[in-house]
Design a protein around this motif. Structure first.
Motif, PDB file in Angstrom:
ATOM      1  N   VAL A  73       0.839  -1.201   0.000  1.00  0.00           N
ATOM      2  CA  VAL A  73       0.000   0.000   0.000  1.00  0.00           C
ATOM      3  C   VAL A  73       0.874   1.251   0.000  1.00  0.00           C
ATOM      4  N   SER A  74       1.884   1.285   0.892  1.00  0.00           N
ATOM      5  CA  SER A  74       2.739   2.470   0.961  1.00  0.00           C
ATOM      6  C   SER A  74       3.564   2.642  -0.306  1.00  0.00           C
ATOM      7  N   ALA A  75       3.852   1.539  -0.997  1.00  0.00           N
ATOM      8  CA  ALA A  75       4.626   1.617  -2.237  1.00  0.00           C
ATOM      9  C   ALA A  75       3.727   1.812  -3.459  1.00  0.00           C
ATOM     10  N   ASN A  76       2.428   1.998  -3.222  1.00  0.00           N
ATOM     11  CA  ASN A  76       1.481   2.196  -4.330  1.00  0.00           C
ATOM     12  C   ASN A  76       1.573   1.071  -5.356  1.00  0.00           C
ATOM     13  N   ALA A  77       1.649  -0.152  -4.885  1.00  0.00           N
ATOM     14  CA  ALA A  77       1.710  -1.287  -5.810  1.00  0.00           C
ATOM     15  C   ALA A  77       0.397  -1.402  -6.576  1.00  0.00           C
ATOM     16  N   ARG A  78       0.502  -1.590  -7.892  1.00  0.00           N
ATOM     17  CA  ARG A  78      -0.707  -1.632  -8.722  1.00  0.00           C
ATOM     18  C   ARG A  78      -0.490  -2.594  -9.885  1.00  0.00           C
ATOM     19  N   VAL A  79      -1.612  -3.020 -10.444  1.00  0.00           N
ATOM     20  CA  VAL A  79      -1.605  -3.919 -11.596  1.00  0.00           C
ATOM     21  C   VAL A  79      -2.504  -3.309 -12.654  1.00  0.00           C
ATOM     22  N   VAL A  80      -1.980  -3.177 -13.865  1.00  0.00           N
ATOM     23  CA  VAL A  80      -2.737  -2.621 -14.990  1.00  0.00           C
ATOM     24  C   VAL A  80      -2.894  -3.707 -16.041  1.00  0.00           C
ATOM     25  N   ALA A  81      -4.133  -3.908 -16.502  1.00  0.00           N
ATOM     26  CA  ALA A  81      -4.419  -4.914 -17.518  1.00  0.00           C
ATOM     27  C   ALA A  81      -4.614  -4.234 -18.876  1.00  0.00           C
ATOM     28  N   LEU A  82      -3.811  -4.639 -19.860  1.00  0.00           N
ATOM     29  CA  LEU A  82      -3.916  -4.144 -21.234  1.00  0.00           C
ATOM     30  C   LEU A  82      -4.496  -5.263 -22.095  1.00  0.00           C
ATOM     31  N   ARG A  83      -5.539  -4.956 -22.834  1.00  0.00           N
ATOM     32  CA  ARG A  83      -6.223  -5.980 -23.628  1.00  0.00           C
ATOM     33  C   ARG A  83      -5.737  -5.943 -25.071  1.00  0.00           C
ATOM     34  N   GLN A  84      -5.454  -7.116 -25.618  1.00  0.00           N
ATOM     35  CA  GLN A  84      -4.982  -7.200 -27.002  1.00  0.00           C
ATOM     36  C   GLN A  84      -6.134  -6.940 -27.971  1.00  0.00           C
ATOM     37  N   GLN A  85      -5.877  -6.072 -28.954  1.00  0.00           N
ATOM     38  CA  GLN A  85      -6.877  -5.736 -29.952  1.00  0.00           C
ATOM     39  C   GLN A  85      -6.687  -6.612 -31.197  1.00  0.00           C
ATOM     40  N   ALA A  86      -7.630  -6.486 -32.124  1.00  0.00           N
ATOM     41  CA  ALA A  86      -7.578  -7.309 -33.332  1.00  0.00           C
ATOM     42  C   ALA A  86      -6.317  -7.047 -34.147  1.00  0.00           C
TER      43      ALA A  86
END
Length: 941
Positions: free
Chosen positions: A597-610
């Protein structure tokens, strides 16, 4: 007819409108209700036939029939809901209780009075409706009970001992709900909590139990299993210097630890009534902040080692009390008016601290402020009255009293609002807001008042020029400018209905819309203008002004859908179906001492397009426990995992077709020492014969070389250093773990160990045996198949004939006897081995046992001199079975000699020169009879 809710262009609401409850059609009267109605009707006839009956004190007051209906949030039948009525404290009335019928309807007979109606059903939230006034028969509004979901589980130590007394607490806080629920772990290590649907932070801790936090979405029953490593317990006591008890004062100990240079709260403990507290902490340095309401807090640094510790007792000093009193200029009482004292402290630079200290005003107008020495400003407030500000209150170590203050009554604006279609103000939540124009031309809300059911309202306002905003869900908004110089009665206002947008929504898999908080909103220029939750039957309706919108459909765990919408009068939109999203979960591990939490850990999901490119789909913050959850539609994704001051990791080609759990991701600092971030693991259940390959865990550096050492009861097993092993039976009832050693150039080696798990007995596998051979009397049958894996140390064969065990035949072969003729044979193979449960399998029955064939072990023959007058004797031969019956017939020159059926024969002169032979007939029970003729002998001349 009531109207559905709408935003109506309101400026004081930015969230989706939430209806108070579903509109339920009146339930069809049950037989009980019809009978009650008839009885009451007859009673009414008696009452009006003469006033003497009503005046007779021996005759009870007539009862009124109160009816209603109950629904359940999950759409289940609302049968057997307990409905009880009790008079409000201090009022007359009767007490009654009943249950709903299969349709959810109920009926109560109640005397005149004001009641509290309570609705209860197991696994649903109890609901109370206050201030129900009964003077005659009436039907109450439908009541919905919210489904509760059960959180249960076990909390034990690694050795299996229950963590009795450990506390389990669950919190949720969202726009609709703020709830804290708690329980303790029982002597069997189990606990359970029933919680409404929502997202919860669940905290588990106790004596010797390290604190562990879980993030759970309670949309179904959930289970937690926590096997804790016993850690030191820290206990202590807190005292108040004026001798007060913690029965009357709320106290706590906030436990902080330095993380990334800052002291952050990692645990806390409530102070018990006797002043004691307890917390469980891993070895390390902590800061304990002791606090109690009305007393000066204290901070103490505490070092925790591997042993339990009792810290020094702490005494909290009583803060000076600043007392005061307030009166209301019109003589009103604070028992009827909400009063509040707001205290701000002056900072060193002369600014005022924005963190206000709030205290209530008692019914008699008095208030008490416990304050540390310093300079303060005190604001005394009450709704509908002017605020009095007392500046520069200097607090020393002594108690002091402020001069009494009087709050002046503000002018009252009164008026009436009506809904043109006769709708209910309670359902429409009609309000009148007071707004004041700012220097930039915008209007700010100062206050608002709810419109009463009869359409009236009262709104306090200071003198000046203002704008009134009349607002009701589902109705057009109206603005009126007013000038206030004193009490004023305003012109009546009429609000007209807005157009209604309606439709239906279904969810993939038949999921109830209510259970996943499905709702629909109309968006215009990036602002939500109106919307509604979807009912259990999939329908929705809300009101918005005419215009162009984007209609957005939402449901927890389902894909969002957007449609263009043009409203021109009431509009019905086409039905839609929302597809379910997959729940993708994972864990992020950072270096020792770093909170995600203090390190602002995050996960971003990028979706593959056609076209092969990636577009951001969604993201999630990592929780304090390191977990994250992404809701994703079917497709291929790239997940980017990052945290402040750490390397970034990318998970490529994450294919989502349904729920799945991803492997933990470790983020490291570029200069991090070699350490284990995720411990090695072996299965929680291990049995003899199982082939084990542990996960080696996650390490803070890439390119490490790993080696392994298996341990029993914490001691290394000689020679057990390969990564993959097959568990021998001799390890049963011992505790198995694996140690993993990591090495990398330029760093000391680091070890990490898996949890110990008990080794259970393995299970042997026996293939189905078959009976091999032709089933005949006297002919041996043998076992085919019946192989045991792993190889058995001991084998037992059990032969059965028509299900009856043939004792004494513990061999792989069996010879049927004559008594078994016509019956069927089965064989059972049982294998056993040290450290394994025995296993057995039985064959299919054989064909019926047929008659046997007599075997010849030695041919019969004739002995003696073949001459006239000499005696010839039969040598009978040998046969199987060993016991047979023999018959003889002598022949001379191939012809039967009449009467010659003994085992001996004496040739006569008539037989001279002719050949003599004998036919031996062999018979036995269960066998085919057999005849053998001996070699002929010629009688000498």
């Amino acid at each position: 007819m009531s109207r559905p809710p709408a935003g109506g262009g309101r400026t004081d609401r930015s969230v989706v409108p939430r209806p108070k409850g579903p509109t339920v059609a009146p339930a069809r009267p049950s037989l009980v209700r019809l009978v009650l109605s008839l009885v009451l009707a007859l009673g009414g006839l008696v009452a009006v036939s003469g006033t003497a009956v009503a005046d007779d004190p021996q005759v009870p007051a007539p009862l009124s029939l109160v009816t209603g209906s109950v629904t359940l949030s999950d759409g289940a039948p609302a049968a057997s809901v307990t409905v009880s009525a009790a008079p409000k404290a201090g009022t007359d009335g009767t007490t009654a209780s009943t249950s709903t019928d299969a349709s959810g309807a109920y009926a109560l007979e109640l005397g005149t009075g004001t009641y509290t109606i309570t609705y209860g059903l197991d696994r649903y939230e109890t609901r109370k409706v206050e201030d129900v006034i009964v003077t005659a028969a009436r039907t109450l509004d439908a009541v919905e009970l919210v489904r509760l979901y059960r959180l249960s589980g076990t909390v034990t130590f690694k050795d299996g001992t229950p963590a009795t007394g450990a506390r389990v607490q669950a919190w949720t806080e969202d726009e609709d709900t703020e709830l804290e629920s708690r329980t303790t772990v029982g002597s069997d290590g189990r606990f359970q909590l029933d919680l409404p649907r929502g997202e919860y932070d669940v905290y588990v801790a106790g004596r010797g139990v390290p604190a562990r936090e879980y993030y759970l979405v309670m949309d179904r029953d959930r289970t937690i299993t926590y096997s804790a490593t016993r850690t030191p317990s820290v206990t202590g006591t807190v005292q108040l210097d004026d001798g007060q008890s913690f029965d009357q004062v709320e106290g706590s100990v906030d436990v902080q630890q330095r993380i990334d240079g800052y002291w952050e709260t990692v645990d806390w403990a409530d102070v018990e009534s006797d002043g004691s507290f307890e917390t469980t902490l891993a070895a390390g340095t902590y800061r304990f902040e002791y606090s109690a309401d009305g007393y000066a807090s204290r901070t103490v640094d505490v070092v925790v080692t591997s042993s339990d510790r009792t810290v020094d007792s702490v005494v909290l000093a009583r803060l000076p009390r600043v007392t005061g009193s307030a009166t209301l200029s019109d003589g009103a009482s604070f028992a009827d008016v909400d009063g509040l004292v707001v205290v701000d402290r002056k900072l060193a630079g002369g600014a005022w601290d924005e963190e206000h200290d709030l205290r209530g005003i008692r019914a008699d107008g008095s208030f008490t402020l416990p304050l540390a020495p310093g300079t303060y400003r005190v604001s005394v407030q009450a709704y509908g009255y002017s605020t009095v500000l007392v500046q520069d209150v200097v607090v020393t170590s002594a108690d002091q009293a402020l001069a009494p203050v009087t709050l002046t009554r503000l002018p009252r604006l009164t008026g009436t609002v009506s809904l043109s279609d006769g709708g209910s103000h309670a359902e429409a939540e009609t309000t009148v807001a007071l707004m004041q124009q700012q220097a930039d031309g915008s209007w700010d809300h100062l206050d608002y008042a709810w419109v009463e059911p009869d359409g009236s309202f009262t709104l306090p306002a200071p003198e000046g020029t203002f704008r009134l905003e009349y607002d009701a869900y589902g109705y057009s908004q109206k603005l009126v400018d007013v000038t206030v110089t004193g009490d004023r009665v305003l012109e009546p206002v009429v609000l007209t209905p807005l157009p209604v947008v309606s439709g239906t929504v279904s969810l993939a898999g038949g999921v109830s819309p209510v259970s996943v908080d499905a709702y629909v909103v109309a968006v215009q220029r990036d602002e939500v203008v109106g919307g509604a939750q979807v009912e259990a039957n999939g329908s929705f309706s809300f009101a918005v002004p005419d215009g162009a919108y984007t209609l957005a459909y939402y449901a927890d765990g389902f894909d969002t859908l957007e449609r263009a919408l043009t409203v021109s009068g009431d509009t019905t939109v086409p039905a839609v179906t929302l597809a379910k999203l997959a729940r993708v979960t994972g864990r992020v591990v950072l270096g020792t001492g770093t909170s995600p939490v203090s390190a602002n850990a995050r996960v971003v999901a990028l979706r593959q397009q056609a076209d092969g490119t990636y577009v951001r789909e969604t993201g999630a913050w990592v929780t304090a426990s390191g977990t994250y959850t992404l809701l994703l539609g079917a497709g291929t994704y790239r997940l980017q995992v990052s945290a402040d001051g750490h390397t970034t990791a990318t998970l490529s080609d994450v294919v989502v077709t349904g729920d799945r759990a991803l492997e933990p991701v470790a983020l490291t600092r570029p200069d991090a020492p070699l350490e284990n971030l995720v411990a090695p693991t072996i299965p929680a259940q291990v049995v003899a014969g199982q082939k084990l390959t542990p996960t080696p865990g996650t390490w803070s550096r890439d390119g490490v070389t790993l080696s392994y050492q298996w341990l029993l009861d914490g001691q290394p097993v000689k020679g057990a250093t390969s990564r993959t092993i097959t568990v021998p039976g001799s390890w049963v009832e011992r505790r198995l773990s694996v140690g993993v050693k990591a090495t990398v150039a330029g760093q000391p080696a680091a070890w990490a160990f898996s949890d110990e798990v008990p080794v259970g007995a393995g299970r042997l596998v026996v293939t189905t045996p078959v009976v091999v051979g032709t089933p005949r009397v006297g002919q041996a049958l043998r076992v085919g198949g019946g192989a045991v894996s792993p190889a058995a140390q001991w084998l037992v064969y059990t032969w059965r004939v028509d299900g009856r065990i043939q004792y004494g035949n513990n061999k792989p072969t069996f010879v049927p006897q004559a008594k078994h003729l016509g019956r069927r044979v089965t064989v059972e193979v049982e294998g056993s081995r040290t450290g394994f449960h025995y296993a057995k399998a039985i064959s299919q029955p054989s064909a019926a046992i047929g008659v046997g064939t007599i075997g010849v072990r030695a041919q019969p023959s004739v002995k003696g001199k073949s001459q006239v007058g000499s005696t010839l004797t039969v040598r009978p031969g040998a046969y199987t079975p060993g016991t047979v019956r023999l018959r003889y017939q002598w022949f001379v020159a191939g012809r039967k000699v009449s009467g010659a059926t003994d085992s001996t024969f004496r040739p006569t002169s008539a037989h001279r020169g002719r050949k003599v032979s004998v036919r031996v007939t062999v018979s036995a029970t269960g066998y085919t009879t057999r005849s053998i003729t001996t070699t002929a002998k010629r009688v000498a001349r």
